[in-house]
Design a protein around this motif. Structure first.
Motif, PDB file in Angstrom:
ATOM      1  N   PHE A 246       0.847  -1.190   0.000  1.00 40.46           N
ATOM      2  CA  PHE A 246       0.000   0.000   0.000  1.00 40.46           C
ATOM      3  C   PHE A 246       0.889   1.249   0.000  1.00 40.46           C
ATOM      4  O   PHE A 246       1.823   1.347   0.800  1.00 40.46           O
ATOM      5  CB  PHE A 246      -0.892   0.048   1.249  1.00 40.46           C
ATOM      6  N   ILE A 247       0.603   2.174  -0.912  1.00 38.03           N
ATOM      7  CA  ILE A 247       1.305   3.454  -0.944  1.00 38.03           C
ATOM      8  C   ILE A 247       0.279   4.564  -0.739  1.00 38.03           C
ATOM      9  O   ILE A 247      -0.691   4.667  -1.511  1.00 38.03           O
ATOM     10  CB  ILE A 247       2.043   3.674  -2.280  1.00 38.03           C
ATOM     11  N   PRO A 248       0.459   5.383   0.291  1.00 41.02           N
ATOM     12  CA  PRO A 248      -0.470   6.495   0.496  1.00 41.02           C
ATOM     13  C   PRO A 248      -0.302   7.565  -0.579  1.00 41.02           C
ATOM     14  O   PRO A 248       0.823   7.867  -1.011  1.00 41.02           O
ATOM     15  CB  PRO A 248      -0.093   7.029   1.880  1.00 41.02           C
ATOM     16  N   VAL A 249      -1.408   8.110  -1.012  1.00 39.90           N
ATOM     17  CA  VAL A 249      -1.409   9.168  -2.027  1.00 39.90           C
ATOM     18  C   VAL A 249      -2.317  10.293  -1.526  1.00 39.90           C
ATOM     19  O   VAL A 249      -3.444  10.027  -1.105  1.00 39.90           O
ATOM     20  CB  VAL A 249      -1.921   8.633  -3.390  1.00 39.90           C
ATOM     21  N   ARG A 250      -1.821  11.513  -1.567  1.00 35.06           N
ATOM     22  CA  ARG A 250      -2.624  12.653  -1.087  1.00 35.06           C
ATOM     23  C   ARG A 250      -2.855  13.632  -2.238  1.00 35.06           C
ATOM     24  O   ARG A 250      -1.999  13.816  -3.103  1.00 35.06           O
ATOM     25  CB  ARG A 250      -1.911  13.355   0.069  1.00 35.06           C
ATOM     26  N   ARG A 251      -4.031  14.249  -2.218  1.00 31.77           N
ATOM     27  CA  ARG A 251      -4.356  15.223  -3.253  1.00 31.77           C
ATOM     28  C   ARG A 251      -3.894  16.601  -2.791  1.00 31.77           C
ATOM     29  O   ARG A 251      -4.156  17.030  -1.664  1.00 31.77           O
ATOM     30  CB  ARG A 251      -5.856  15.233  -3.528  1.00 31.77           C
ATOM     31  N   ASN A 252      -3.219  17.284  -3.674  1.00 25.92           N
ATOM     32  CA  ASN A 252      -2.723  18.636  -3.399  1.00 25.92           C
ATOM     33  C   ASN A 252      -3.118  19.509  -4.588  1.00 25.92           C
ATOM     34  O   ASN A 252      -2.414  19.568  -5.596  1.00 25.92           O
ATOM     35  CB  ASN A 252      -1.209  18.618  -3.208  1.00 25.92           C
ATOM     36  N   GLY A 253      -4.267  20.168  -4.469  1.00 23.13           N
ATOM     37  CA  GLY A 253      -4.791  20.912  -5.621  1.00 23.13           C
ATOM     38  C   GLY A 253      -5.226  19.932  -6.684  1.00 23.13           C
ATOM     39  O   GLY A 253      -6.041  19.047  -6.449  1.00 23.13           O
ATOM     40  N   GLU A 254      -4.656  20.054  -7.850  1.00 21.07           N
ATOM     41  CA  GLU A 254      -4.957  19.142  -8.953  1.00 21.07           C
ATOM     42  C   GLU A 254      -3.984  17.978  -9.007  1.00 21.07           C
ATOM     43  O   GLU A 254      -4.163  17.050  -9.800  1.00 21.07           O
ATOM     44  CB  GLU A 254      -4.923  19.903 -10.292  1.00 21.07           C
ATOM     45  N   PRO A 264       4.728  13.335  -8.085  1.00 25.93           N
ATOM     46  CA  PRO A 264       3.354  13.102  -8.535  1.00 25.93           C
ATOM     47  C   PRO A 264       3.197  11.662  -9.018  1.00 25.93           C
ATOM     48  O   PRO A 264       4.164  11.032  -9.471  1.00 25.93           O
ATOM     49  CB  PRO A 264       3.190  14.088  -9.697  1.00 25.93           C
ATOM     50  N   ILE A 265       1.988  11.136  -8.903  1.00 26.96           N
ATOM     51  CA  ILE A 265       1.771   9.750  -9.320  1.00 26.96           C
ATOM     52  C   ILE A 265       1.914   9.636 -10.837  1.00 26.96           C
ATOM     53  O   ILE A 265       1.370  10.440 -11.588  1.00 26.96           O
ATOM     54  CB  ILE A 265       0.391   9.237  -8.870  1.00 26.96           C
ATOM     55  N   PRO A 266       2.657   8.635 -11.313  1.00 30.24           N
ATOM     56  CA  PRO A 266       2.833   8.449 -12.755  1.00 30.24           C
ATOM     57  C   PRO A 266       1.794   7.499 -13.347  1.00 30.24           C
ATOM     58  O   PRO A 266       2.111   6.647 -14.162  1.00 30.24           O
ATOM     59  CB  PRO A 266       4.241   7.858 -12.836  1.00 30.24           C
ATOM     60  N   TRP A 267       0.555   7.609 -12.906  1.00 31.81           N
ATOM     61  CA  TRP A 267      -0.513   6.770 -13.418  1.00 31.81           C
ATOM     62  C   TRP A 267      -1.833   7.540 -13.302  1.00 31.81           C
ATOM     63  O   TRP A 267      -1.880   8.622 -12.734  1.00 31.81           O
ATOM     64  CB  TRP A 267      -0.584   5.438 -12.668  1.00 31.81           C
ATOM     65  N   PRO A 270      -7.035   8.495  -9.068  1.00 32.23           N
ATOM     66  CA  PRO A 270      -8.237   7.803  -8.591  1.00 32.23           C
ATOM     67  C   PRO A 270      -9.491   8.614  -8.856  1.00 32.23           C
ATOM     68  O   PRO A 270      -9.446   9.846  -8.959  1.00 32.23           O
ATOM     69  CB  PRO A 270      -7.973   7.648  -7.093  1.00 32.23           C
ATOM     70  N   LYS A 271     -10.609   7.911  -8.964  1.00 30.55           N
ATOM     71  CA  LYS A 271     -11.895   8.563  -9.208  1.00 30.55           C
ATOM     72  C   LYS A 271     -12.601   8.777  -7.872  1.00 30.55           C
ATOM     73  O   LYS A 271     -12.876   7.837  -7.147  1.00 30.55           O
ATOM     74  CB  LYS A 271     -12.764   7.705 -10.125  1.00 30.55           C
ATOM     75  N   GLY A 272     -12.905  10.020  -7.536  1.00 37.12           N
ATOM     76  CA  GLY A 272     -13.585  10.299  -6.285  1.00 37.12           C
ATOM     77  C   GLY A 272     -13.126  11.612  -5.686  1.00 37.12           C
ATOM     78  O   GLY A 272     -12.170  12.242  -6.156  1.00 37.12           O
ATOM     79  N   ASP A 273     -13.819  12.040  -4.632  1.00 37.19           N
ATOM     80  CA  ASP A 273     -13.548  13.343  -4.025  1.00 37.19           C
ATOM     81  C   ASP A 273     -12.641  13.279  -2.804  1.00 37.19           C
ATOM     82  O   ASP A 273     -12.334  14.316  -2.216  1.00 37.19           O
ATOM     83  CB  ASP A 273     -14.870  14.013  -3.613  1.00 37.19           C
ATOM     84  N   ALA A 274     -12.232  12.084  -2.389  1.00 41.40           N
ATOM     85  CA  ALA A 274     -11.419  11.969  -1.175  1.00 41.40           C
ATOM     86  C   ALA A 274     -10.074  12.671  -1.341  1.00 41.40           C
ATOM     87  O   ALA A 274      -9.503  12.713  -2.439  1.00 41.40           O
ATOM     88  CB  ALA A 274     -11.197  10.500  -0.836  1.00 41.40           C
TER      89      ALA A 274
END
Length: 363
Positions: A246-254, A264-267, A270-274
Motif C-alpha cells: 500500500f502506498i499512500p497518495v494525497r491530493r494537493n490541488g490538482e 506526482p503519481i505516474p498513473w 483515482p476517481k472520487g472526491d477523497a
C-alpha cells in the motif's frame, strides 16, 4: 440450483456475537470455501449447517428442506441431514481397522453385511487405500489417516461434504497432494463440498467459489478465485489474500503526490472526491529498473532466495516489496544492493479510500 441456503443466521456464546444476520448460498456440485482469519466463525458456521450447533435465529435449508429454524421449533439432527463431515483431527478410532472405521456409519445404520462390505471397499479404493483395510490407524501416516476420514464420510453417499481444516495437520508436501485429490474426488463424484480454511493457497486451488469472512464473522465478498484475488471488494479482502503493498497518495490541488514527498503519481488518478487515497498492489505488480519513467525509490533490503530476488523499496517514506526471478535479474542487470537507487512502475493498481485501511487484517 442451491443445495445449501443460510438465511439471517445469528449465533452467540454468552456476550460474544459470532454471527449476526449472515446469509449465504451454495450451489449444487460446487466446491465452496469459507476463508477467513482464525476466530472469525468459519467452523461455527459449518457446525451450524451440520447440526452440531443450533443458531439463535435464522433458517438453514439443505436441498430445499428446512433443517434448522429456532423460531419455528425445527431442528433436524445431524444424522438426518445427508452430510459427510471431515474434521481437522481426522477423528479416526484408534482401536478400529481402516475397514471398521470406514464402515462404522453403515454399521450404525444397520446396512446388510454384504452391502456394507461392497460400499466400504469401494470407498477405500476411491481414496487410494486399497490393500490397507486391515491396518490400524497407528500403522498409517497422517495423510493415510486423513484418507480414512474422507472414505468414512463418503461411504454413506452424502449429498454434501463438509471439510473443516482437514489438511492443517499435514506437512507441506502432503497438503499439496491432498488438496488436489479432494478436488478430483469432488469432480469425479459430482458432490457439493463446503471447505473451511484460513489458507489462501488451498482456497484458491480447490474452490469454484469462495466467501471471505472478516474477524467479526461478516462475509466481505463472495466470488470465484479470480474475482476475489484480482478484483477484491475492499482493502480487507485485498490484504487477506496475500502479500499486499500500500502506498499512500494525497491530493494537493490538482496533483496527487506519493507518500510524504513531492513526486506526482505516474498513473491515472483515482476517481472520487477523497483527499487521501491508498494505492494497493501485489509484489508481482511492481516493475523495478535502474532508470526510466516511474517513481524514484531506494532499495532498503535485498534478499537472495535462490530462484527469486526479494526487494524492500522505500518511496517517499512508504515501503513496498517486489520480487523477480534471479536469472531475469542477472540477465537484465537488476541485482540491486542495499542502498542503491531504483525506479519503479506498476502493471496494475487498485485504489482504496485511506480510511478503509484501519480495518485491514494484520498477518
Amino acid at each position: 440450483m442451491e443445495i445449501i441456503r443460510v438465511e439471517g443466521i445469528a449465533k452467540s456464546y454468552g456476550k460474544h456475537q459470532v454471527h449476526n444476520d449472515l446469509t449465504l448460498s451454495i450451489k449444487q456440485g460446487e466446491c465452496f470455501t469459507l476463508l477467513g482469519p482464525s476466530g472469525c466463525g468459519k467452523t461455527v458456521l459449518l457446525r451450524l449447517i451440520a447440526g452440531f450447533e443450533t443458531p439463535d435465529a435464522g433458517k438453514i435449508f439443505i436441498d430445499n428442506t428446512v433443517v434448522s429454524d429456532p423460531a419455528g421449533g425445527i431442528t433436524i439432527s445431524p444424522d438426518r441431514r445427508g452430510l459427510g463431515v471431515v474434521f481437522q483431527d481426522y477423528a479416526v478410532w484408534p482401536h478400529m481397522t481402516v475397514f471398521d472405521n470406514v464402515g462404522y456409519p453403515l454399521k450404525i445404520a444397520k446396512v446388510p453385511k454384504n452391502e456394507l462390505k461392497d460400499r466400504v471397499m469401494a470407498s477405500i479404493e476411491m481414496v487410494g487405500m486399497s490393500g490397507l483395510e486391515r491396518r490400524l490407524p497407528s500403522e498409517l501416516s497422517g495423510g493415510q489417516q486423513q484418507r480414512v476420514a474422507l472414505a468414512r464420510a463418503l461411504v454413506a453417499n452424502p449429498s454434501v461434504m463438509l471439510l473443516d481444516e482437514p489438511l492443517t495437520n499435514l506437512d507441506a508436501n502432503l497438503r499439496e497432494e491432498m488438496r488436489f485429490e479432494i478436488k478430483e474426488l469432488q469432480r469425479k463424484l459430482n458432490i457439493t463440498v463446503l471447505y473451511v480454511t484460513h489458507d489462501q493457497e488451498i482456497a484458491l486451488a480447490i474452490s469454484d467459489r469462495l466467501a471471505i469472512m472478516d474477524e467479526e464473522g461478516r462475509i466481505r465478498q463472495t466470488g470465484n478465485p479470480w474475482e476475489i484475488f484480482e478484483r477484491p471488494a475492499d482493502s480487507f479482502v485485498f490484504s487477506f489474500m496475500g502479500i499486499a503493498n500500500f502506498i499512500p497518495v494525497r491530493r494537493n490541488g490538482e496533483a496527487y503526490l506519493v507518500g510524504d514527498g513531492e513526486q506526482p503519481i505516474p498513473w491515472e488518478a483515482p476517481k472520487g472526491d477523497a483527499l487521501n487515497w491508498v494505492a494497493g498492489f501485489r509484489p508481482s505488480d511492481v516493475q523495478i529498473a535502474r532508470q526510466g519513467t516511474g517513481l524514484s525509490g531506494l532499495v532498503k533490503r535485498a534478499n537472495f532466495l535462490g530462484a527469486m530476488m526479494d526487494y524492500l523499496i522505500e518511496v517517499d517514506g512508504a515501503q513496498l516489496r517486489t520480487s523477480l526471478e534471479t536469472h531475469e535479474a542477472i540477465a537484465r542487470g537488476l541485482m540491486f544492493k542495499e542502498g542503491e537507487d531504483c525506479v519503479i512502475s506498476f502493471r496494475d493498481l487498485l485504489w482504496f479510500n485511506a480510511d478503509s485501511l484501519k480495518e485491514v487484517v494484520k498477518q
